[in-house]
Design a protein around this motif. Structure first.
Motif, PDB file in Angstrom:
ATOM      1  N   PHE A 120       0.801  -0.789   0.064  1.00 53.98           N
ATOM      2  CA  PHE A 120      -0.211  -0.487   0.202  1.00 53.98           C
ATOM      3  C   PHE A 120       1.123   1.056   0.092  1.00 53.98           C
ATOM      4  N   GLY A 121       1.277   1.070   1.075  1.00 58.46           N
ATOM      5  CA  GLY A 121       2.592   2.623   1.052  1.00 58.46           C
ATOM      6  C   GLY A 121       2.294   3.819   2.262  1.00 58.46           C
ATOM      7  N   ILE A 122       1.790   3.244   3.509  1.00 60.31           N
ATOM      8  CA  ILE A 122       0.828   4.211   4.437  1.00 60.31           C
ATOM      9  C   ILE A 122       2.114   5.084   4.519  1.00 60.31           C
ATOM     10  N   ALA A 123       3.866   5.143   4.831  1.00 60.65           N
ATOM     11  CA  ALA A 123       4.439   6.779   5.233  1.00 60.65           C
ATOM     12  C   ALA A 123       4.949   6.986   4.078  1.00 60.65           C
ATOM     13  N   VAL A 124       4.460   6.707   2.716  1.00 58.14           N
ATOM     14  CA  VAL A 124       3.802   7.729   1.922  1.00 58.14           C
ATOM     15  C   VAL A 124       2.836   8.487   1.638  1.00 58.14           C
ATOM     16  N   VAL A 125       2.066   7.970   2.255  1.00 55.26           N
ATOM     17  CA  VAL A 125       0.542   9.084   2.140  1.00 55.26           C
ATOM     18  C   VAL A 125       0.916   9.606   2.804  1.00 55.26           C
ATOM     19  N   GLU A 184      -4.034  17.470  -0.629  1.00 55.75           N
ATOM     20  CA  GLU A 184      -5.617  16.677   0.553  1.00 55.75           C
ATOM     21  C   GLU A 184      -6.496  15.802  -0.034  1.00 55.75           C
ATOM     22  N   ALA A 185      -6.002  15.321  -0.922  1.00 57.82           N
ATOM     23  CA  ALA A 185      -6.427  14.117  -2.160  1.00 57.82           C
ATOM     24  C   ALA A 185      -5.746  13.021  -1.573  1.00 57.82           C
ATOM     25  N   MET A 186      -5.059  13.021  -0.400  1.00 53.73           N
ATOM     26  CA  MET A 186      -4.342  11.808   0.802  1.00 53.73           C
ATOM     27  C   MET A 186      -5.099  11.839   1.472  1.00 53.73           C
ATOM     28  N   ARG A 187      -5.678  12.583   1.497  1.00 55.02           N
ATOM     29  CA  ARG A 187      -7.571  12.785   3.024  1.00 55.02           C
ATOM     30  C   ARG A 187      -8.033  12.015   3.178  1.00 55.02           C
ATOM     31  N   ARG A 188      -8.257  11.245   1.595  1.00 51.55           N
ATOM     32  CA  ARG A 188      -9.520  10.297   1.293  1.00 51.55           C
ATOM     33  C   ARG A 188      -9.499   9.033   1.822  1.00 51.55           C
ATOM     34  N   PHE A 189      -7.322   8.611   2.427  1.00 49.94           N
ATOM     35  CA  PHE A 189      -7.303   8.007   3.171  1.00 49.94           C
ATOM     36  C   PHE A 189      -7.210   7.799   4.755  1.00 49.94           C
ATOM     37  N   ASP A 190      -8.389   8.845   5.309  1.00 43.61           N
ATOM     38  CA  ASP A 190      -8.071   8.992   6.637  1.00 43.61           C
ATOM     39  C   ASP A 190      -9.227   8.318   6.992  1.00 43.61           C
ATOM     40  N   TRP A 191      -8.493   7.225   8.367  1.00 47.04           N
ATOM     41  CA  TRP A 191      -9.961   6.471   8.792  1.00 47.04           C
ATOM     42  C   TRP A 191     -11.045   7.641   9.414  1.00 47.04           C
TER      43      TRP A 191
END
Length: 213
Positions: A120-125, A184-191
């Motif tokens: 996935f790539g949590i650290a990169v997100v 801002e687009a990465m925030r779609r992966f927030d819990w």
């Protein structure tokens, strides 16, 4: 097999982003801070990143480096050697507690990966959500994380790491402008965003299982 696939749905990993600061796109004073924030192991291919950075250092390209992540190895010699050769450019090397880590994310200008293995790539997100310009390979899970409009400026081809890093570090302001909106687009992966989808799907599965008994 088609029937099975029709009933399957892949949902992304939820990432804790609520405590990660959002950075503006203005260029701060001082040398750009490059972040490598992965598990210290061979499949994350740290050697490729360190080789590229050492070459750029020899060319006189200005940067600082933060090496963050958990070291599960007895002898991480490529990390020790990189720190020795890059000297004062290395401002952090090793694991950080969460608060110190999120503060560092807010300071990072560039996040880089050359991983050979990434589900996935949590650290990169996390780093992109904080505003770092990503320099990522065009493979593994990374193309799925990045919206199509950003792919050409975020994803480098095989063998293109040094060239891309050089371009980004020498003209950081321009590259930041090219990824405006990506944080801002990465925030779609927030819990907090994903949890409703998880709950809905799990409740549906539980109801289906109960009805079949």
């Amino acid at each position: 097999l088609k029937g099975v696939l029709d009933t399957c749905h892949v949902v992304p990993v939820g990432v804790e982003l609520s405590d990660i600061p959002t950075r503006g796109i203005t260029h701060d004073e001082g040398a750009p801070l490059v972040l490598w924030n992965h598990r210290w192991d061979h499949d994350k291919n740290p050697q490729a990143v360190f080789r590229s950075l050492m070459k750029l250092a020899e060319e006189g390209v200005d940067f600082r480096l933060a090496i963050v992540g958990e070291n599960t190895r007895v002898d991480p010699r490529e990390f020790t050697e990189a720190c020795r050769l890059l000297g004062d450019r290395v401002v952090q090397a090793g694991y950080l507690p969460r608060l110190a880590y999120t503060e560092l994310l807010g300071q990072a200008d560039v996040v880089v990966s050359a991983a050979r293995h990434e589900f996935f790539g949590i650290a990169v997100v996390e780093a992109i959500a904080a505003g770092a310009v990503p320099v990522l390979p065009r493979r593994l899970s990374y193309p799925e994380l990045i919206a199509e409009q950003y792919e050409t400026v975020v994803l480098y081809p095989d063998g293109g790491l040094t060239v891309r890093l050089r371009e980004v570090l020498k003209n950081l302001g321009w590259w930041r402008s090219q990824v405006e909106g990506l944080a801002e687009a990465m925030r779609r992966f927030d819990w907090s965003v994903l949890i409703d989808d998880y709950d809905t799907r799990l409740e549906r599965l539980a109801a289906q299982a109960q009805s079949s008994t």
